[in-house]
Design an enzyme around this catalytic site. Structure first.
Site, PDB file in Angstrom:
ATOM      1  N   THR A  93       0.863  -1.186   0.000  1.00  0.00           N
ATOM      2  CA  THR A  93       0.000   0.000   0.000  1.00  0.00           C
ATOM      3  C   THR A  93       0.896   1.232   0.000  1.00  0.00           C
ATOM      4  O   THR A  93       1.658   1.453   0.954  1.00  0.00           O
ATOM      5  CB  THR A  93      -0.910   0.020   1.246  1.00  0.00           C
ATOM      6  OG1 THR A  93      -1.658  -1.190   1.273  1.00  0.00           O
ATOM      7  CG2 THR A  93      -1.856   1.205   1.201  1.00  0.00           C
ATOM      8  N   LYS A 168      -7.612   1.644  -2.929  1.00  0.00           N
ATOM      9  CA  LYS A 168      -7.159   1.163  -1.614  1.00  0.00           C
ATOM     10  C   LYS A 168      -7.236   2.287  -0.567  1.00  0.00           C
ATOM     11  O   LYS A 168      -7.631   2.063   0.579  1.00  0.00           O
ATOM     12  CB  LYS A 168      -5.723   0.629  -1.728  1.00  0.00           C
ATOM     13  CG  LYS A 168      -5.044   0.298  -0.440  1.00  0.00           C
ATOM     14  CD  LYS A 168      -5.553  -0.980   0.212  1.00  0.00           C
ATOM     15  CE  LYS A 168      -4.856  -1.184   1.557  1.00  0.00           C
ATOM     16  NZ  LYS A 168      -5.281  -2.376   2.239  1.00  0.00           N
ATOM     17  N   LYS A 236       0.658   5.080   8.148  1.00  0.00           N
ATOM     18  CA  LYS A 236       1.287   5.408   6.861  1.00  0.00           C
ATOM     19  C   LYS A 236       0.205   5.551   5.766  1.00  0.00           C
ATOM     20  O   LYS A 236       0.206   6.512   4.996  1.00  0.00           O
ATOM     21  CB  LYS A 236       2.279   4.280   6.529  1.00  0.00           C
ATOM     22  CG  LYS A 236       2.960   4.286   5.182  1.00  0.00           C
ATOM     23  CD  LYS A 236       2.371   3.329   4.183  1.00  0.00           C
ATOM     24  CE  LYS A 236       2.338   1.866   4.565  1.00  0.00           C
ATOM     25  NZ  LYS A 236       1.725   1.000   3.575  1.00  0.00           N
TER      26      LYS A 236
HETATM   27  P1  NAP Z   1       5.329  -6.486   7.513  1.00  0.00           P
HETATM   28  O1  NAP Z   1       4.884  -7.717   8.226  1.00  0.00           O
HETATM   29  O2  NAP Z   1       5.922  -5.374   8.290  1.00  0.00           O
HETATM   30  O3  NAP Z   1       6.363  -6.958   6.348  1.00  0.00           O
HETATM   31  C1  NAP Z   1       7.015  -6.024   5.541  1.00  0.00           C
HETATM   32  C2  NAP Z   1       7.889  -6.755   4.548  1.00  0.00           C
HETATM   33  O4  NAP Z   1       8.515  -5.795   3.680  1.00  0.00           O
HETATM   34  C3  NAP Z   1       9.016  -7.546   5.200  1.00  0.00           C
HETATM   35  O5  NAP Z   1       9.232  -8.733   4.452  1.00  0.00           O
HETATM   36  C4  NAP Z   1      10.201  -6.589   5.071  1.00  0.00           C
HETATM   37  O6  NAP Z   1      11.456  -7.234   5.090  1.00  0.00           O
HETATM   38  C5  NAP Z   1       9.915  -6.012   3.709  1.00  0.00           C
HETATM   39  N1  NAP Z   1      10.595  -4.732   3.470  1.00  0.00           N
HETATM   40  C6  NAP Z   1      10.374  -3.550   4.096  1.00  0.00           C
HETATM   41  N2  NAP Z   1      11.174  -2.598   3.602  1.00  0.00           N
HETATM   42  C7  NAP Z   1      11.913  -3.170   2.637  1.00  0.00           C
HETATM   43  C8  NAP Z   1      12.923  -2.697   1.751  1.00  0.00           C
HETATM   44  N3  NAP Z   1      13.339  -1.419   1.769  1.00  0.00           N
HETATM   45  N4  NAP Z   1      13.472  -3.568   0.881  1.00  0.00           N
HETATM   46  C9  NAP Z   1      13.069  -4.857   0.850  1.00  0.00           C
HETATM   47  N5  NAP Z   1      12.119  -5.375   1.663  1.00  0.00           N
HETATM   48  C10 NAP Z   1      11.548  -4.534   2.548  1.00  0.00           C
HETATM   49  O7  NAP Z   1       4.139  -5.813   6.685  1.00  0.00           O
HETATM   50  P2  NAP Z   1       2.787  -6.487   6.125  1.00  0.00           P
HETATM   51  O8  NAP Z   1       1.735  -6.399   7.177  1.00  0.00           O
HETATM   52  O9  NAP Z   1       3.104  -7.769   5.474  1.00  0.00           O
HETATM   53  O10 NAP Z   1       2.386  -5.381   5.025  1.00  0.00           O
HETATM   54  C11 NAP Z   1       3.035  -5.305   3.767  1.00  0.00           C
HETATM   55  C12 NAP Z   1       2.259  -4.307   2.903  1.00  0.00           C
HETATM   56  O11 NAP Z   1       0.895  -4.755   2.765  1.00  0.00           O
HETATM   57  C13 NAP Z   1       2.206  -2.891   3.500  1.00  0.00           C
HETATM   58  O12 NAP Z   1       2.294  -1.927   2.478  1.00  0.00           O
HETATM   59  C14 NAP Z   1       0.840  -2.859   4.172  1.00  0.00           C
HETATM   60  O13 NAP Z   1       0.342  -1.542   4.274  1.00  0.00           O
HETATM   61  C15 NAP Z   1       0.014  -3.715   3.234  1.00  0.00           C
HETATM   62  N6  NAP Z   1      -1.158  -4.377   3.825  1.00  0.00           N
HETATM   63  C16 NAP Z   1      -1.083  -4.979   5.049  1.00  0.00           C
HETATM   64  C17 NAP Z   1      -2.231  -5.600   5.571  1.00  0.00           C
HETATM   65  C18 NAP Z   1      -2.217  -6.290   6.920  1.00  0.00           C
HETATM   66  O14 NAP Z   1      -3.313  -6.602   7.439  1.00  0.00           O
HETATM   67  N7  NAP Z   1      -1.061  -6.584   7.479  1.00  0.00           N
HETATM   68  C19 NAP Z   1      -3.435  -5.602   4.856  1.00  0.00           C
HETATM   69  C20 NAP Z   1      -3.453  -5.019   3.600  1.00  0.00           C
HETATM   70  C21 NAP Z   1      -2.313  -4.405   3.095  1.00  0.00           C
HETATM   71  P3  NAP Z   1      12.165  -7.640   6.504  1.00  0.00           P
HETATM   72  O15 NAP Z   1      11.654  -9.022   6.820  1.00  0.00           O
HETATM   73  O16 NAP Z   1      13.610  -7.599   6.203  1.00  0.00           O
HETATM   74  O17 NAP Z   1      11.745  -6.612   7.515  1.00  0.00           O
END
Ligand code: NAP
Length: 295
Positions: A93, A168, A236
């Site tokens: 997102t 979104k 964010k």
């Molecule tokens: P998360 O658990 O914090 O995971 C983030 C992932 O991104 C991790 O694998 C992290 O790697 C990687 N990452 C972050 N910065 C990076 C960079 N500069 N280069 C390479 N990899 C990087 O987050 P999440 O909940 O899965 O969410 C991911 C996305 O989906 C976000 O944009 C969020 O807004 C969206 N989203 C989340 C949800 C939800 O319910 N969680 C629902 C809809 C959408 P590391 O393992 O090294 O930290």
């Protein structure tokens, strides 16, 4: 179609597993390499050691990383090694403008960029029932369909690159209002001395119910807020909504209120908890007035 997955976080690891189930996943990469090694072992597929290595092996890359700068960084690192005609399907997102900048990074490569943010939480990612909101070239979208169908139940193209993110952002504003209402109502119900589990069961079938009430009100009863959707990630998203509304000279009350509440939660060290942690603040409204209510 050979797919590489980038970003094995709370969402990405499940989405990658569903691509594997559909027979599409060729390789994975994660910034913290141990997560990629572990998933590679679980699924018996190779973990790539760099984004360039991953990009060179696949027809499509799905990325699901945290925020705008991360998507630009990942896309720039993929670009030189992508085959002409490859797809980058970004499920993070981010701002609509950032999605357009990411698409620009691929323009000279012959690869296509689709912004495909998702909704449905970690459960939707696990169960492959995500709603996926897409922006991009219609032909690229059609090629991406089998990949998207392996991760989600509702997949919609809303127009050119950026429009998936605009859809979104609309969803994120609704989530803000709903989680706030659920937390406030649950704090109220607790103060009334109601049996909260029974309340969730009954009101979960009523007109005021929502996905957040059914799936996240139990967190509020247990006082435990595992991610889930992290407070800092929704903050964010709401900053993105704030900027998009500001272009119309508009300040949105729900967005502003929740940004205030999230800033407070982050300051207290709760930024990595699920957004249902908003209940912490709503519950305090009642404890602060506890004495008065007993007078
Ligand atoms: P998360 O658990 O914090 O995971 C983030 C992932 O991104 C991790 O694998 C992290 O790697 C990687 N990452 C972050 N910065 C990076 C960079 N500069 N280069 C390479 N990899 C990087 O987050 P999440 O909940 O899965 O969410 C991911 C996305 O989906 C976000 O944009 C969020 O807004 C969206 N989203 C989340 C949800 C939800 O319910 N969680 C629902 C809809 C959408 P590391 O393992 O090294 O930290």
């Amino acid at each position: 179609m050979r797919v590489g997955f980038v970003g094995l976080g709370a969402m990405g690891a499940h989405m990658a597993r569903n691509l594997h189930k559909a027979g599409l996943l060729a390789t994975v990469w994660n910034r913290t390499a141990e997560k990629a090694r572990m998933l590679g072992t679980e699924l018996a597929i190779p973990a790539s050691t760099s984004l360039a290595e991953l990009a060179g092996q696949v027809d499509a890359v799905v990325s699901c990383v945290s925020a705008d700068a991360d998507v630009l960084e990942v896309t720039a690192a993929l670009a030189p090694s992508l085959a002409a005609g490859a797809l980058v399907i970004d499920c993070s997102t981010i701002a609509a403008d950032t999605a357009r900048r990411a698409a620009d990074l691929l323009r000279s490569t012959g690869a296509a960029f689709l912004d495909c943010p998702v909704s449905g939480g970690v459960e939707g990612a696990r169960d492959a029932t995500l709603a996926i909101m897409c922006g991009g070239d219609p032909q690229a979208f059609e090629r991406a369909r089998p990949v998207l169908a392996a991760m989600g139940r509702t997949v919609t193209l809303f127009g050119p690159v950026g429009n998936g993110q605009a859809a979104k952002a609309t969803n994120q504003i609704m989530c803000a209002g709903i989680i706030e209402a659920v937390a406030e109502a649950m704090a109220f119900a607790r103060a009334q001395g109601l049996p909260l589990e029974k309340l969730i069961e009954t009101l979960g079938k009523g007109a005021g119910s929502s996905w957040y009430f059914v799936h996240r009100a139990p967190n509020m009863v247990q006082g435990s807020y595992p991610a889930g959707f992290r407070v800092r990630l929704h903050a964010k998203d709401l900053s993105i909504c704030r900027d998009m509304a500001a272009r119309f000279g508009v300040s949105l009350p729900v967005v502003e209120r929740m940004l205030g509440e999230y800033a407070e939660l982050i300051a207290r060290g709760h930024g990595d908890e699920d957004i249902s942690a908003t209940f912490r603040l709503k519950a305090e409204l009642f404890t602060q007035h506890d004495g008065a209510s007993r007078d």
